[in-house]
Write a protein that holds these residues in place. Structure first.
Motif, PDB file in Angstrom:
ATOM      1  N   SER A  64    -140.272 -12.363  32.522  1.00 46.42           N
ATOM      2  CA  SER A  64    -139.244 -12.686  33.225  1.00 46.42           C
ATOM      3  C   SER A  64    -138.492 -11.297  33.510  1.00 46.42           C
ATOM      4  O   SER A  64    -137.163 -11.282  33.970  1.00 46.42           O
ATOM      5  CB  SER A  64    -138.313 -13.461  32.675  1.00 46.42           C
ATOM      6  OG  SER A  64    -139.016 -14.888  33.177  1.00 46.42           O
ATOM      7  N   GLN A 119    -141.294 -18.639  39.141  1.00 42.05           N
ATOM      8  CA  GLN A 119    -140.595 -18.711  40.782  1.00 42.05           C
ATOM      9  C   GLN A 119    -141.562 -17.401  41.351  1.00 42.05           C
ATOM     10  O   GLN A 119    -141.829 -17.602  42.544  1.00 42.05           O
ATOM     11  CB  GLN A 119    -139.187 -18.068  40.697  1.00 42.05           C
ATOM     12  CG  GLN A 119    -138.458 -18.191  42.048  1.00 42.05           C
ATOM     13  CD  GLN A 119    -137.154 -17.748  42.013  1.00 42.05           C
ATOM     14  OE1 GLN A 119    -136.622 -17.225  41.267  1.00 42.05           O
ATOM     15  NE2 GLN A 119    -136.301 -18.685  42.756  1.00 42.05           N
ATOM     16  N   TRP A 120    -141.817 -16.206  40.675  1.00 40.13           N
ATOM     17  CA  TRP A 120    -142.501 -15.194  41.333  1.00 40.13           C
ATOM     18  C   TRP A 120    -143.891 -15.775  41.778  1.00 40.13           C
ATOM     19  O   TRP A 120    -144.553 -15.511  42.847  1.00 40.13           O
ATOM     20  CB  TRP A 120    -142.630 -13.960  40.396  1.00 40.13           C
ATOM     21  CG  TRP A 120    -143.496 -13.082  40.906  1.00 40.13           C
ATOM     22  CD1 TRP A 120    -143.258 -11.824  41.594  1.00 40.13           C
ATOM     23  CD2 TRP A 120    -144.721 -12.733  40.807  1.00 40.13           C
ATOM     24  NE1 TRP A 120    -144.049 -11.047  42.068  1.00 40.13           N
ATOM     25  CE2 TRP A 120    -145.457 -11.454  41.435  1.00 40.13           C
ATOM     26  CE3 TRP A 120    -145.773 -13.522  40.020  1.00 40.13           C
ATOM     27  CZ2 TRP A 120    -146.708 -11.067  41.252  1.00 40.13           C
ATOM     28  CZ3 TRP A 120    -147.040 -13.081  40.061  1.00 40.13           C
ATOM     29  CH2 TRP A 120    -147.538 -11.784  40.749  1.00 40.13           C
ATOM     30  N   ARG A 121    -144.683 -16.580  40.581  1.00 38.32           N
ATOM     31  CA  ARG A 121    -145.854 -17.101  40.947  1.00 38.32           C
ATOM     32  C   ARG A 121    -145.949 -17.984  42.084  1.00 38.32           C
ATOM     33  O   ARG A 121    -146.969 -18.026  42.961  1.00 38.32           O
ATOM     34  CB  ARG A 121    -146.207 -17.816  39.745  1.00 38.32           C
ATOM     35  CG  ARG A 121    -147.372 -18.660  39.886  1.00 38.32           C
ATOM     36  CD  ARG A 121    -148.261 -18.622  39.039  1.00 38.32           C
ATOM     37  NE  ARG A 121    -149.578 -19.367  38.971  1.00 38.32           N
ATOM     38  CZ  ARG A 121    -150.345 -19.643  39.770  1.00 38.32           C
ATOM     39  NH1 ARG A 121    -150.141 -18.955  40.894  1.00 38.32           N
ATOM     40  NH2 ARG A 121    -151.285 -20.552  39.603  1.00 38.32           N
ATOM     41  N   LEU A 149    -141.154  -7.871  37.329  1.00 32.39           N
ATOM     42  CA  LEU A 149    -141.203  -8.669  38.427  1.00 32.39           C
ATOM     43  C   LEU A 149    -141.306  -7.811  39.791  1.00 32.39           C
ATOM     44  O   LEU A 149    -141.856  -8.097  40.731  1.00 32.39           O
ATOM     45  CB  LEU A 149    -140.024  -9.663  38.462  1.00 32.39           C
ATOM     46  CG  LEU A 149    -140.264 -10.606  37.527  1.00 32.39           C
ATOM     47  CD1 LEU A 149    -139.415 -11.578  37.368  1.00 32.39           C
ATOM     48  CD2 LEU A 149    -141.607 -11.619  37.620  1.00 32.39           C
ATOM     49  N   GLU A 150    -140.409  -6.675  39.825  1.00 33.06           N
ATOM     50  CA  GLU A 150    -140.359  -5.981  41.107  1.00 33.06           C
ATOM     51  C   GLU A 150    -141.428  -5.049  41.118  1.00 33.06           C
ATOM     52  O   GLU A 150    -142.256  -4.884  42.280  1.00 33.06           O
ATOM     53  CB  GLU A 150    -139.266  -5.134  41.167  1.00 33.06           C
ATOM     54  CG  GLU A 150    -139.081  -4.055  42.189  1.00 33.06           C
ATOM     55  CD  GLU A 150    -139.082  -4.596  43.689  1.00 33.06           C
ATOM     56  OE1 GLU A 150    -139.310  -4.006  44.578  1.00 33.06           O
ATOM     57  OE2 GLU A 150    -138.612  -5.853  43.672  1.00 33.06           O
ATOM     58  N   ARG A 153    -144.409  -7.351  42.421  1.00 35.85           N
ATOM     59  CA  ARG A 153    -144.099  -7.610  43.678  1.00 35.85           C
ATOM     60  C   ARG A 153    -144.645  -6.496  44.576  1.00 35.85           C
ATOM     61  O   ARG A 153    -145.480  -6.716  45.518  1.00 35.85           O
ATOM     62  CB  ARG A 153    -142.539  -7.748  44.060  1.00 35.85           C
ATOM     63  CG  ARG A 153    -142.490  -8.220  45.702  1.00 35.85           C
ATOM     64  CD  ARG A 153    -140.994  -8.096  46.030  1.00 35.85           C
ATOM     65  NE  ARG A 153    -140.367  -6.624  45.796  1.00 35.85           N
ATOM     66  CZ  ARG A 153    -140.396  -5.911  46.935  1.00 35.85           C
ATOM     67  NH1 ARG A 153    -141.534  -6.194  47.782  1.00 35.85           N
ATOM     68  NH2 ARG A 153    -140.113  -4.636  46.774  1.00 35.85           N
ATOM     69  N   ILE A 196    -144.372 -17.713  44.740  1.00 35.05           N
ATOM     70  CA  ILE A 196    -144.211 -16.852  45.813  1.00 35.05           C
ATOM     71  C   ILE A 196    -145.658 -15.994  46.279  1.00 35.05           C
ATOM     72  O   ILE A 196    -146.237 -16.045  47.433  1.00 35.05           O
ATOM     73  CB  ILE A 196    -143.313 -15.928  46.009  1.00 35.05           C
ATOM     74  CG1 ILE A 196    -141.896 -16.563  46.318  1.00 35.05           C
ATOM     75  CG2 ILE A 196    -143.272 -14.795  47.356  1.00 35.05           C
ATOM     76  CD1 ILE A 196    -140.699 -15.674  45.764  1.00 35.05           C
ATOM     77  N   TYR A 197    -146.189 -15.646  45.141  1.00 31.84           N
ATOM     78  CA  TYR A 197    -147.495 -14.792  45.174  1.00 31.84           C
ATOM     79  C   TYR A 197    -148.497 -15.587  44.349  1.00 31.84           C
ATOM     80  O   TYR A 197    -149.532 -14.801  43.834  1.00 31.84           O
ATOM     81  CB  TYR A 197    -147.035 -13.327  44.403  1.00 31.84           C
ATOM     82  CG  TYR A 197    -146.038 -12.483  45.305  1.00 31.84           C
ATOM     83  CD1 TYR A 197    -146.325 -12.135  46.352  1.00 31.84           C
ATOM     84  CD2 TYR A 197    -144.509 -12.476  44.757  1.00 31.84           C
ATOM     85  CE1 TYR A 197    -145.275 -11.264  47.158  1.00 31.84           C
ATOM     86  CE2 TYR A 197    -143.705 -11.887  45.245  1.00 31.84           C
ATOM     87  CZ  TYR A 197    -143.877 -11.375  46.450  1.00 31.84           C
ATOM     88  OH  TYR A 197    -143.021 -10.581  47.308  1.00 31.84           O
ATOM     89  N   ARG A 230    -138.089 -17.039  36.031  1.00 31.58           N
ATOM     90  CA  ARG A 230    -138.253 -15.958  36.979  1.00 31.58           C
ATOM     91  C   ARG A 230    -139.520 -15.719  37.213  1.00 31.58           C
ATOM     92  O   ARG A 230    -140.149 -15.618  38.429  1.00 31.58           O
ATOM     93  CB  ARG A 230    -137.698 -14.769  36.512  1.00 31.58           C
ATOM     94  CG  ARG A 230    -136.024 -14.995  36.655  1.00 31.58           C
ATOM     95  CD  ARG A 230    -135.392 -13.391  36.190  1.00 31.58           C
ATOM     96  NE  ARG A 230    -134.047 -13.802  36.018  1.00 31.58           N
ATOM     97  CZ  ARG A 230    -133.247 -12.826  35.149  1.00 31.58           C
ATOM     98  NH1 ARG A 230    -133.789 -11.878  34.336  1.00 31.58           N
ATOM     99  NH2 ARG A 230    -132.114 -13.078  35.142  1.00 31.58           N
ATOM    100  N   PHE A 231    -140.678 -15.562  36.410  1.00 31.70           N
ATOM    101  CA  PHE A 231    -141.959 -15.501  36.516  1.00 31.70           C
ATOM    102  C   PHE A 231    -142.396 -16.641  37.298  1.00 31.70           C
ATOM    103  O   PHE A 231    -143.451 -16.498  38.159  1.00 31.70           O
ATOM    104  CB  PHE A 231    -142.746 -15.242  35.292  1.00 31.70           C
ATOM    105  CG  PHE A 231    -144.246 -15.039  35.506  1.00 31.70           C
ATOM    106  CD1 PHE A 231    -144.750 -13.705  35.875  1.00 31.70           C
ATOM    107  CD2 PHE A 231    -145.037 -16.028  35.421  1.00 31.70           C
ATOM    108  CE1 PHE A 231    -145.939 -13.548  36.407  1.00 31.70           C
ATOM    109  CE2 PHE A 231    -146.450 -15.816  35.645  1.00 31.70           C
ATOM    110  CZ  PHE A 231    -146.977 -14.636  35.996  1.00 31.70           C
TER     111      PHE A 231
END
Length: 175
Positions: free
Chosen positions: A57, A94-96, A62-63, A66, A98-99, A91-92
């Motif tokens: 996280s 949430q990133w997962r 995360l950036e 991305r 999207i990606y 947060r990870f």
């Protein structure tokens, strides 16, 4: 950070760095993840029982992830259980979502013989870079820059992945 280097003889494997202490181990793990992203590694392979102690996280990571996402890139996760990770790293998660198209998450089964080659935790980035946790309680890990060790670890990771199941879906569909 108490890091000692083994100096190799000419013609032998590249040096490894022993990391001692939880802070040193976690800092090196974050740096290796960031470096794999900066290097544009085609795949980043991560193994842990539950990933709850990984810096997933971390906003900087995360950036970097991305920016790393692209064609033919894979983030390969292999764990025994993803529940602790999902709770600790929202947060990870949430990133997962999207990606998810670049993430392959697999879960180990408890079946089969004990594999004595199994590391406690492992990160394989761009060849030959490898981070390997030796002892979670004592906070000891090794950074290695040895292509043959990286190859052997990747071979182990691939073999275990083939005997695992898909898990940690990017989203859950409800009825």
């Amino acid at each position: 950070m108490d890091a000692s280097k083994d100096s190799p003889d000419p013609g032998t494997a590249a040096p490894s760095v022993l990391l001692e202490g939880q802070a040193a181990v976690e800092a090196a793990l974050l740096e290796q993840l960031l470096q794999a992203c900066r290097d544009g590694a085609p795949q980043i392979c991560c193994f842990d029982a539950d990933f709850q102690h990984w810096p997933l996280s971390n906003p900087q990571l995360l950036e970097a992830l991305r920016q790393w996402v692209g064609p033919r890139r894979r983030l390969r996760l292999l764990a025994r259980d993803y529940q602790a990770m999902a709770r600790r790293h929202p947060r990870f998660v949430q990133w997962r979502q999207i990606y998810g198209h670049v993430v392959e998450a697999r879960q180990l089964s408890d079946e089969g013989p004990v594999d004595h080659r199994r590391p406690v935790a492992l990160l394989l980035g761009q060849v030959p870079q490898m981070w390997r946790l030796i002892d979670a309680r004592q906070g000891r890990a090794v950074l290695e820059s040895d292509a043959s060790a990286h190859g052997a670890a990747l071979e182990w990771f691939d073999a275990v992945s083939q005997r695992s199941e898909e898990s940690f879906a990017a989203s859950t569909l409800g009825l």
